[in-house]
Design an enzyme around this catalytic site. Sequence first.
Site, PDB file in Angstrom:
ATOM      1  N   ASP A  14       0.831  -1.205   0.000  1.00 11.97           N
ATOM      2  CA  ASP A  14       0.000   0.000   0.000  1.00 11.97           C
ATOM      3  C   ASP A  14       0.863   1.252   0.000  1.00 11.97           C
ATOM      4  OD1 ASP A  14      -2.306   1.514   0.063  1.00 11.97           O
ATOM      5  OD2 ASP A  14      -2.620   1.287   2.221  1.00 11.97           O
ATOM      6  N   GLY A  15       0.411   2.262  -0.741  1.00 12.42           N
ATOM      7  CA  GLY A  15       1.061   3.562  -0.669  1.00 12.42           C
ATOM      8  C   GLY A  15       1.645   4.086  -1.968  1.00 12.42           C
ATOM      9  N   ARG A  23       0.025   9.093 -10.475  1.00 11.46           N
ATOM     10  CA  ARG A  23      -0.076   7.835  -9.736  1.00 11.46           C
ATOM     11  C   ARG A  23       0.677   6.708 -10.438  1.00 11.46           C
ATOM     12  NH1 ARG A  23      -3.887   7.103  -5.845  1.00 11.46           N
ATOM     13  NH2 ARG A  23      -4.164   4.933  -6.467  1.00 11.46           N
ATOM     14  N   ARG A  66       1.752  -5.023   6.190  1.00  8.46           N
ATOM     15  CA  ARG A  66       1.043  -4.002   5.416  1.00  8.46           C
ATOM     16  C   ARG A  66       1.825  -2.704   5.496  1.00  8.46           C
ATOM     17  NH1 ARG A  66      -5.113  -2.612   4.176  1.00  8.46           N
ATOM     18  NH2 ARG A  66      -4.706  -0.722   2.977  1.00  8.46           N
ATOM     19  N   ARG A  84      -5.573  -2.320   8.572  1.00 12.96           N
ATOM     20  CA  ARG A  84      -6.641  -3.244   8.200  1.00 12.96           C
ATOM     21  C   ARG A  84      -6.084  -4.247   7.190  1.00 12.96           C
ATOM     22  NH1 ARG A  84      -8.102   1.820   6.061  1.00 12.96           N
ATOM     23  NH2 ARG A  84      -7.867   1.956   3.790  1.00 12.96           N
ATOM     24  N   ILE A  85      -6.860  -5.315   6.937  1.00 13.34           N
ATOM     25  CA  ILE A  85      -6.365  -6.350   6.020  1.00 13.34           C
ATOM     26  C   ILE A  85      -7.124  -6.366   4.694  1.00 13.34           C
ATOM     27  CG2 ILE A  85      -5.324  -7.803   7.766  1.00 13.34           C
ATOM     28  CD1 ILE A  85      -7.777  -9.484   7.842  1.00 13.34           C
ATOM     29  N   ASN A 113     -10.305  -2.901  -6.916  1.00  6.54           N
ATOM     30  CA  ASN A 113      -9.527  -1.966  -7.734  1.00  6.54           C
ATOM     31  C   ASN A 113     -10.101  -1.772  -9.130  1.00  6.54           C
ATOM     32  OD1 ASN A 113      -6.294  -2.965  -6.345  1.00  6.54           O
ATOM     33  ND2 ASN A 113      -7.709  -1.355  -5.696  1.00  6.54           N
ATOM     34  N   GLY A 123       0.159   5.388  -4.629  1.00  8.14           N
ATOM     35  CA  GLY A 123      -0.455   6.655  -5.023  1.00  8.14           C
ATOM     36  C   GLY A 123      -0.019   7.809  -4.146  1.00  8.14           C
ATOM     37  N   ARG A 124       0.022   7.576  -2.837  1.00  8.53           N
ATOM     38  CA  ARG A 124       0.442   8.638  -1.908  1.00  8.53           C
ATOM     39  C   ARG A 124       1.912   8.988  -2.100  1.00  8.53           C
ATOM     40  NH1 ARG A 124      -0.971   6.052   3.503  1.00  8.53           N
ATOM     41  NH2 ARG A 124      -1.281   4.183   2.236  1.00  8.53           N
ATOM     42  N   GLU A 145       0.686 -13.669  12.123  1.00  7.63           N
ATOM     43  CA  GLU A 145       1.136 -12.492  12.860  1.00  7.63           C
ATOM     44  C   GLU A 145       1.029 -11.269  11.947  1.00  7.63           C
ATOM     45  OE1 GLU A 145       2.112 -12.483  16.115  1.00  7.63           O
ATOM     46  OE2 GLU A 145       1.540 -14.614  16.132  1.00  7.63           O
TER      47      GLU A 145
END
Length: 265
Positions: free
Chosen positions: A19-20, A32, A188, A194-195, A67, A22-23, A207
């Site tokens: 994740d990340g 992006r 993550r 979150r998952i 997506n 785009g940011r 874990e």
Amino acid sequence: MSKLHDNNKTPQHIAIIMDGNGRWAKARGEERSRGHIEGVTALRRTVMAASREGVKYLTVYAFSSENWSRPTAEIDALMALLAQAIEQYTPEFMANGIRVRAIGDLKRLPLATQKAIDRTEKTTAKNSKITLIVCLSYSSRWEVNEAMRTLAQKVASGEINPKDLPEEEAIAPYLTTYGIPDPDLLIRTGGELRISNFLLYQLAYTELYFTPTLWPDFDEDDLHIAIQDFARRNRRFGNVDSTTPIQSSKTSAIAPEGVAPLDTL
């Protein structure tokens, strides 16, 4: 960073929500698509680092079912990038013993992307140092629903007797991950906690590790830190911690019959 020397403390299977992208791009005033390009580079170095650490399976959430709701131009660019990256890195996969598998609703992918995936899967099928599982057009609810549909059809046809189904793992043979051990560690990136509909069935005893690092910045050191954190954890799988003395029943709260006290779960 050097690899862990205690193989018992190295996760056999790591799953990553990447994740990340785009940011990362937005913070640099880029499109992006630039973040996705850098994300592919991050994936390449992470696979290599995981292999050096002794990890045998690496599952990555590359494109979720949700997506598909993104702008068409972004999706088209992602699919083209995916096909290009698979073709580009296949020789490197072969040189480093990396097997590639893709799971998800792959028939929704563009034909060119499907063909590129199929070629790479066949080319790398006999590699055994590490298996890279790429989740594409994937969601866990979709996967479980498909598994239940297949199982229901077999029961309806008389191929399977419901009485013969195990109490647990009844649908496991019909999941896309069948034959692959459940993840030991989920990472993550990007700071979200979150998952996101990812491997919900398989993550029962996994874990969880969350890092604010955006995926394009994730590197070998970040992976090693996550594995070190995993190595310090005591995985009980619902059992009593063998390293912690059990309290005397005289001082412990008494749970109702058939209910385990919370501190033993």
